[in-house]
Scaffold this motif. Structure first.
Motif, PDB file in Angstrom:
ATOM      1  N   VAL A   1       0.851  -1.191   0.000  1.00 26.80           N
ATOM      2  CA  VAL A   1       0.000   0.000   0.000  1.00 26.80           C
ATOM      3  C   VAL A   1       0.886   1.239   0.000  1.00 26.80           C
ATOM      4  CG1 VAL A   1      -1.655   1.351   1.346  1.00 26.80           C
ATOM      5  CG2 VAL A   1      -1.936  -1.132   1.127  1.00 26.80           C
ATOM      6  N   ARG A   2       0.588   2.183  -0.880  1.00 27.33           N
ATOM      7  CA  ARG A   2       1.436   3.367  -1.025  1.00 27.33           C
ATOM      8  C   ARG A   2       0.777   4.652  -0.535  1.00 27.33           C
ATOM      9  NH1 ARG A   2      -0.236   6.264  -5.513  1.00 27.33           N
ATOM     10  NH2 ARG A   2      -1.630   5.169  -6.942  1.00 27.33           N
ATOM     11  N   ARG A   3      -0.547   4.631  -0.354  1.00 24.05           N
ATOM     12  CA  ARG A   3      -1.239   5.862   0.041  1.00 24.05           C
ATOM     13  C   ARG A   3      -2.325   5.537   1.060  1.00 24.05           C
ATOM     14  NH1 ARG A   3      -3.586  10.177  -4.322  1.00 24.05           N
ATOM     15  NH2 ARG A   3      -1.416   9.929  -4.961  1.00 24.05           N
ATOM     16  N   ALA A   4      -2.422   6.379   2.088  1.00 23.28           N
ATOM     17  CA  ALA A   4      -3.457   6.211   3.105  1.00 23.28           C
ATOM     18  C   ALA A   4      -4.101   7.553   3.408  1.00 23.28           C
ATOM     19  CB  ALA A   4      -2.873   5.614   4.381  1.00 23.28           C
ATOM     20  N   VAL A   5      -5.410   7.547   3.483  1.00 24.22           N
ATOM     21  CA  VAL A   5      -6.182   8.724   3.856  1.00 24.22           C
ATOM     22  C   VAL A   5      -6.925   8.373   5.138  1.00 24.22           C
ATOM     23  CG1 VAL A   5      -8.031  10.305   3.203  1.00 24.22           C
ATOM     24  CG2 VAL A   5      -6.392   9.506   1.475  1.00 24.22           C
ATOM     25  N   LEU A   6      -6.631   9.097   6.189  1.00 24.52           N
ATOM     26  CA  LEU A   6      -7.163   8.816   7.526  1.00 24.52           C
ATOM     27  C   LEU A   6      -8.286   9.789   7.863  1.00 24.52           C
ATOM     28  CD1 LEU A   6      -6.912   7.482  10.408  1.00 24.52           C
ATOM     29  CD2 LEU A   6      -5.262   9.311  10.919  1.00 24.52           C
ATOM     30  N   LEU A   7      -9.395   9.259   8.374  1.00 22.64           N
ATOM     31  CA  LEU A   7     -10.478  10.105   8.878  1.00 22.64           C
ATOM     32  C   LEU A   7     -10.262  10.334  10.364  1.00 22.64           C
ATOM     33  CD1 LEU A   7     -13.204  11.496   8.151  1.00 22.64           C
ATOM     34  CD2 LEU A   7     -14.305   9.454   9.109  1.00 22.64           C
ATOM     35  N   SER A   8     -10.079  11.596  10.728  1.00 15.99           N
ATOM     36  CA  SER A   8      -9.927  11.974  12.128  1.00 15.99           C
ATOM     37  C   SER A   8     -11.040  12.963  12.456  1.00 15.99           C
ATOM     38  CB  SER A   8      -8.533  12.568  12.375  1.00 15.99           C
ATOM     39  OG  SER A   8      -8.348  12.901  13.729  1.00 15.99           O
ATOM     40  N   ALA A   9     -10.759  13.970  13.234  1.00 15.60           N
ATOM     41  CA  ALA A   9     -11.770  14.949  13.628  1.00 15.60           C
ATOM     42  C   ALA A   9     -11.112  16.303  13.841  1.00 15.60           C
ATOM     43  CB  ALA A   9     -12.485  14.508  14.901  1.00 15.60           C
ATOM     44  N   SER A  10     -11.858  17.372  13.587  1.00 17.81           N
ATOM     45  CA  SER A  10     -11.300  18.717  13.704  1.00 17.81           C
ATOM     46  C   SER A  10     -10.823  19.006  15.116  1.00 17.81           C
ATOM     47  CB  SER A  10     -12.350  19.756  13.293  1.00 17.81           C
ATOM     48  OG  SER A  10     -13.504  19.662  14.119  1.00 17.81           O
ATOM     49  N   SER A  11     -11.433  18.345  16.101  1.00 14.88           N
ATOM     50  CA  SER A  11     -11.099  18.619  17.501  1.00 14.88           C
ATOM     51  C   SER A  11      -9.870  17.873  17.990  1.00 14.88           C
ATOM     52  CB  SER A  11     -12.290  18.237  18.389  1.00 14.88           C
ATOM     53  OG  SER A  11     -12.622  16.872  18.194  1.00 14.88           O
ATOM     54  N   ILE A  12      -9.300  16.993  17.147  1.00 18.21           N
ATOM     55  CA  ILE A  12      -8.184  16.158  17.591  1.00 18.21           C
ATOM     56  C   ILE A  12      -6.967  16.414  16.697  1.00 18.21           C
ATOM     57  CG2 ILE A  12      -7.382  13.818  18.054  1.00 18.21           C
ATOM     58  CD1 ILE A  12     -10.278  12.985  18.411  1.00 18.21           C
ATOM     59  N   PRO A  13      -5.958  17.115  17.173  1.00 16.23           N
ATOM     60  CA  PRO A  13      -4.757  17.372  16.374  1.00 16.23           C
ATOM     61  C   PRO A  13      -3.825  16.166  16.357  1.00 16.23           C
ATOM     62  CG  PRO A  13      -4.499  18.325  18.536  1.00 16.23           C
ATOM     63  CD  PRO A  13      -5.895  17.761  18.491  1.00 16.23           C
ATOM     64  N   ALA A  14      -2.819  16.227  15.521  1.00 13.66           N
ATOM     65  CA  ALA A  14      -1.794  15.185  15.515  1.00 13.66           C
ATOM     66  C   ALA A  14      -1.184  15.081  16.901  1.00 13.66           C
ATOM     67  CB  ALA A  14      -0.714  15.520  14.492  1.00 13.66           C
ATOM     68  N   GLY A  15      -1.082  13.852  17.404  1.00 12.43           N
ATOM     69  CA  GLY A  15      -0.547  13.645  18.738  1.00 12.43           C
ATOM     70  C   GLY A  15      -1.560  13.806  19.841  1.00 12.43           C
ATOM     71  N   GLY A  16      -2.803  14.155  19.484  1.00 11.61           N
ATOM     72  CA  GLY A  16      -3.850  14.300  20.481  1.00 11.61           C
ATOM     73  C   GLY A  16      -4.379  12.954  20.924  1.00 11.61           C
ATOM     74  N   PRO A  17      -5.473  12.938  21.663  1.00 12.11           N
ATOM     75  CA  PRO A  17      -6.010  11.677  22.151  1.00 12.11           C
ATOM     76  C   PRO A  17      -6.600  10.827  21.029  1.00 12.11           C
ATOM     77  CG  PRO A  17      -7.517  13.473  22.626  1.00 12.11           C
ATOM     78  CD  PRO A  17      -6.270  14.092  22.087  1.00 12.11           C
ATOM     79  N   ALA A  18      -6.821   9.559  21.334  1.00 11.81           N
ATOM     80  CA  ALA A  18      -7.485   8.628  20.417  1.00 11.81           C
ATOM     81  C   ALA A  18      -6.792   8.604  19.052  1.00 11.81           C
ATOM     82  CB  ALA A  18      -8.976   8.976  20.311  1.00 11.81           C
ATOM     83  N   VAL A  19      -7.508   8.980  17.996  1.00 12.57           N
ATOM     84  CA  VAL A  19      -6.947   8.875  16.642  1.00 12.57           C
ATOM     85  C   VAL A  19      -5.793   9.849  16.415  1.00 12.57           C
ATOM     86  CG1 VAL A  19      -8.541  10.526  15.584  1.00 12.57           C
ATOM     87  CG2 VAL A  19      -7.634   8.646  14.213  1.00 12.57           C
ATOM     88  N   GLY A  20      -5.605  10.804  17.300  1.00 14.11           N
ATOM     89  CA  GLY A  20      -4.473  11.723  17.161  1.00 14.11           C
ATOM     90  C   GLY A  20      -3.136  11.017  17.161  1.00 14.11           C
ATOM     91  N   THR A  21      -3.042   9.876  17.838  1.00 11.46           N
ATOM     92  CA  THR A  21      -1.802   9.095  17.828  1.00 11.46           C
ATOM     93  C   THR A  21      -1.545   8.512  16.447  1.00 11.46           C
ATOM     94  OG1 THR A  21      -2.115   8.539  20.156  1.00 11.46           O
ATOM     95  CG2 THR A  21      -0.585   7.169  18.909  1.00 11.46           C
ATOM     96  N   VAL A  22      -2.596   8.018  15.798  1.00 13.57           N
ATOM     97  CA  VAL A  22      -2.451   7.492  14.439  1.00 13.57           C
ATOM     98  C   VAL A  22      -2.049   8.606  13.482  1.00 13.57           C
ATOM     99  CG1 VAL A  22      -3.604   6.238  12.576  1.00 13.57           C
ATOM    100  CG2 VAL A  22      -4.213   5.759  14.968  1.00 13.57           C
ATOM    101  N   HIS A  23      -2.673   9.755  13.618  1.00 13.49           N
ATOM    102  CA  HIS A  23      -2.348  10.922  12.800  1.00 13.49           C
ATOM    103  C   HIS A  23      -0.858  11.244  12.892  1.00 13.49           C
ATOM    104  CE1 HIS A  23      -3.429  15.440  11.902  1.00 13.49           C
ATOM    105  NE2 HIS A  23      -2.336  15.071  11.277  1.00 13.49           N
ATOM    106  N   ARG A  24      -0.338  11.267  14.092  1.00 13.42           N
ATOM    107  CA  ARG A  24       1.071  11.620  14.300  1.00 13.42           C
ATOM    108  C   ARG A  24       2.010  10.658  13.580  1.00 13.42           C
ATOM    109  NH1 ARG A  24       2.294  10.926  20.209  1.00 13.42           N
ATOM    110  NH2 ARG A  24       2.462   8.753  19.524  1.00 13.42           N
ATOM    111  N   GLU A  25       1.652   9.374  13.529  1.00 10.53           N
ATOM    112  CA  GLU A  25       2.538   8.357  12.956  1.00 10.53           C
ATOM    113  C   GLU A  25       2.382   8.200  11.447  1.00 10.53           C
ATOM    114  OE1 GLU A  25       4.841   6.848  14.755  1.00 10.53           O
ATOM    115  OE2 GLU A  25       4.158   7.964  16.523  1.00 10.53           O
ATOM    116  N   LEU A  26       1.289   8.685  10.879  1.00  4.45           N
ATOM    117  CA  LEU A  26       0.986   8.401   9.475  1.00  4.45           C
ATOM    118  C   LEU A  26       2.068   8.855   8.498  1.00  4.45           C
ATOM    119  CD1 LEU A  26      -1.438   7.042   7.997  1.00  4.45           C
ATOM    120  CD2 LEU A  26      -2.237   9.348   7.464  1.00  4.45           C
ATOM    121  N   PRO A  27       2.626  10.071   8.615  1.00  5.49           N
ATOM    122  CA  PRO A  27       3.636  10.496   7.647  1.00  5.49           C
ATOM    123  C   PRO A  27       4.891   9.619   7.639  1.00  5.49           C
ATOM    124  CG  PRO A  27       2.764  12.382   8.847  1.00  5.49           C
ATOM    125  CD  PRO A  27       2.272  11.160   9.556  1.00  5.49           C
TER     126      PRO A  27
END
Length: 289
Positions: free
Chosen positions: A96-122
């Motif tokens: 897999v070469r590309r991933a698009v993650l659905l998060s939420a406006s209230s959760i920044p990279a490194g924030g709670p819950a999906v924010g951890t996934v956001h931080r690691e994605l790049p």
């Protein structure tokens, strides 16, 4: 099922509010789609595949023949990274070469819950995007607690006070997701998605009353009352997270609009009133019942 024998897009949560719309748009555009859900629901033109975030035995078949992912983390899980990150690492190793993650406006990279996934994605994918939509307009017309409460009682409850939100149409989220999945160059960015205006929950009630012909009211709750009501329906940790979000809204955290939908799709984001009128015309269940 792939387009012209090429690799497919795996859409997780393919029966959900955005997943179903993303899958349908991809199929309509001629892309190969694997529609993943626990029930392997059939979607015309897509290949149904059984998928459970918490059952790694379903992951291999889902990833077979896939080179792009639309990732919707498990709903209601206070620690989605525990299952999503191992899956994404497996996806990367399988091609897999590309991933698009659905998060939420209230959760920044490194924030709670999906924010951890956001931080690691790049670090996992060279081609990636994180979609951070504001609250869904469809929360008031679909199967969300607000919509169900409106249908049964004519009212809905929040701890958001007079705080305003740039509510966003799920159709606009799906349109952005399809661009992020299929455009030649992935955005490689954090996209906060909103509608064209910020509305309070009282504003939402007014629009619903005017468009459905049924009186709809917004009933404010205290933070503690909302937390306890939600805790009766879901894990307390997640209920507390949701109540925290409402308290932040009351303090102005979501009182903003962005032009991300127009920048990515080339057209302006749709309004709440237009969404309610459209869903009424297309036969979706509205709060009037």
């Amino acid at each position: 099922m792939t387009a012209a024998g090429g690799p497919a897009v795996l859409v997780t949560g393919a029966t959900g509010t955005t997943g179903s719309r993303v899958a349908a748009r991809l199929v309509a555009a001629g892309h190969g789609v694997k529609a993943a859900s626990r029930r392997a629901t059939t979607l015309s033109g897509a290949e149904p595949v059984a998928f459970d975030w918490h059952d790694s035995g379903t992951h291999g078949a889902a990833l077979d023949g896939v080179d792009r992912l639309y990732v919707i983390p498990p709903v209601g899980d206070p620690d989605p990274a525990a299952v999503v990150l191992p899956f994404l690492r497996r996806a990367r190793s399988s091609g897999v070469r590309r991933a698009v993650l659905l998060s939420a406006s209230s959760i920044p990279a490194g924030g709670p819950a999906v924010g951890t996934v956001h931080r690691e994605l790049p670090a996992l994918f060279d081609e990636w995007a994180v979609l951070r939509p504001s609250w869904f307009m469809q929360n008031f017309t679909g199967s969300h607690l607000h919509a169900e409460s409106i249908r049964t009682e004519g009212t809905f409850r929040t701890a958001a006070g007079n705080g305003r939100i740039g509510f966003v149409d799920a159709e606009d989220i799906a349109a952005v997701a399809v661009h992020a999945l299929t455009d030649e160059h992935a955005p490689g960015s954090d996209l906060v998605l909103t509608g064209p205006e910020a509305l309070s929950h009282d504003d939402i009630a007014t629009v619903l009353t005017e468009t459905t012909g049924r009186t709809v009211t917004h009933r404010p709750l205290s933070y503690e009352d909302l937390r306890d009501r939600l805790a009766a329906l879901m894990p307390r940790e997640f209920a507390t997270l949701l109540a925290d979000m409402d308290r932040a809204i009351a303090q102005g955290s979501e009182d903003r609009v962005t032009d991300a939908v127009q920048r990515v799709t080339g057209r302006p984001a749709g309004s709440f009133r237009a969404m309610v009128e459209r869903e009424g015309r297309t036969g979706r269940e509205l709060p009037a019942g």
